[in-house]
Motif scaffolding. Sequence first.
Motif, short mmCIF file in Angstrom:
data_model
loop_
_atom_site.label_atom_id
_atom_site.label_comp_id
_atom_site.label_asym_id
_atom_site.label_seq_id
_atom_site.Cartn_x
_atom_site.Cartn_y
_atom_site.Cartn_z
N MET A 1 -42.05 10.84 -17.26
CA MET A 1 -42.27 9.51 -16.53
C MET A 1 -41.04 8.75 -17.38
O MET A 1 -40.61 8.68 -18.36
CB MET A 1 -43.38 9.52 -17.41
N GLU A 2 -41.20 7.13 -16.35
CA GLU A 2 -40.42 6.59 -17.00
C GLU A 2 -41.09 4.79 -16.98
O GLU A 2 -41.53 4.97 -15.75
CB GLU A 2 -38.88 5.70 -16.18
N MET A 40 -46.32 0.75 -26.16
CA MET A 40 -45.67 1.95 -26.55
C MET A 40 -45.15 2.32 -27.93
O MET A 40 -44.71 1.86 -27.92
CB MET A 40 -44.18 2.83 -25.72
N GLU A 41 -44.98 3.70 -28.56
CA GLU A 41 -44.33 3.45 -29.72
C GLU A 41 -43.52 4.60 -29.55
O GLU A 41 -43.25 5.49 -28.68
CB GLU A 41 -45.93 3.84 -30.92
N PHE A 42 -42.20 4.56 -30.16
CA PHE A 42 -41.60 5.90 -30.92
C PHE A 42 -41.98 5.97 -32.74
O PHE A 42 -42.00 4.87 -32.94
CB PHE A 42 -39.82 4.78 -30.56
N VAL A 61 -37.55 2.82 -20.20
CA VAL A 61 -38.02 3.96 -21.51
C VAL A 61 -38.21 5.47 -20.37
O VAL A 61 -39.35 4.86 -19.32
CB VAL A 61 -38.95 3.26 -21.37
N SER A 62 -37.85 6.42 -21.35
CA SER A 62 -38.42 7.70 -20.72
C SER A 62 -39.45 7.76 -21.94
O SER A 62 -39.44 7.49 -23.03
CB SER A 62 -37.19 7.97 -21.72
N ILE A 63 -41.10 7.77 -21.16
CA ILE A 63 -41.85 8.54 -22.04
C ILE A 63 -42.94 9.28 -22.05
O ILE A 63 -42.51 9.90 -21.09
CB ILE A 63 -43.19 7.23 -21.88
N ARG A 87 -36.76 8.11 -25.21
CA ARG A 87 -35.41 7.34 -24.32
C ARG A 87 -36.00 6.17 -24.39
O ARG A 87 -36.25 5.79 -23.37
CB ARG A 87 -34.50 8.60 -23.91
N ILE A 88 -34.69 4.84 -24.52
CA ILE A 88 -34.62 4.06 -24.17
C ILE A 88 -32.81 3.53 -23.45
O ILE A 88 -32.54 3.77 -24.13
CB ILE A 88 -34.96 2.67 -24.98
N GLU A 89 -32.45 3.00 -22.29
CA GLU A 89 -31.70 2.17 -21.78
C GLU A 89 -31.61 1.38 -21.46
O GLU A 89 -32.86 0.68 -21.16
CB GLU A 89 -31.58 3.58 -20.48
N ALA A 90 -30.33 0.67 -21.35
CA ALA A 90 -30.65 -0.72 -21.19
C ALA A 90 -30.20 -0.62 -19.78
O ALA A 90 -29.33 0.05 -19.37
CB ALA A 90 -29.40 -1.71 -21.79
N ILE A 91 -30.68 -2.01 -19.23
CA ILE A 91 -30.33 -2.48 -17.27
C ILE A 91 -29.57 -3.14 -17.20
O ILE A 91 -30.15 -4.49 -17.76
CB ILE A 91 -31.73 -2.35 -16.86
#
Length: 121
Positions: A1-2, A40-42, A61-63, A87-91
């Motif tokens: 999920m994202e 959300m937590e990492f 963010v992939s969750i 995982r987290i990616e900049a847009i």
Amino acid sequence: MEVVGKIKKIDETKTYGASGFRKREMVVTTNEQYPQPIMMEFVQDKCDLLNKFKIGDDVKVSINLRGREWINPEGEAVYFNQIQGWRIEAIEEGSAIPPAAAPVAPVAKPSDDNNPDDLPF
């Protein structure tokens, strides 16, 4: 999920217990008709993924959704949910952020006979 949206808050990494368990929380406000602040937590080594991001950044963010059951002193089951980022990616600014899925209108089924006003029931 994202989850796609704008970073609203990033907490510092917190360490718990003798084992040194690490957790870092972040809030992302979604890009929807009715924006939602999603916390959300990492955990553990994933905490460091947030180091290169700041408040206001657009991210994807992939969750994973996590759940657990706890039996309280009265013997009743209580349930807890967690959203864990992995995982987290900049847009990039200027790129299109995907909008929330729009509801799809039902498509009318064409009639098999010559009378379009004939209802199937």
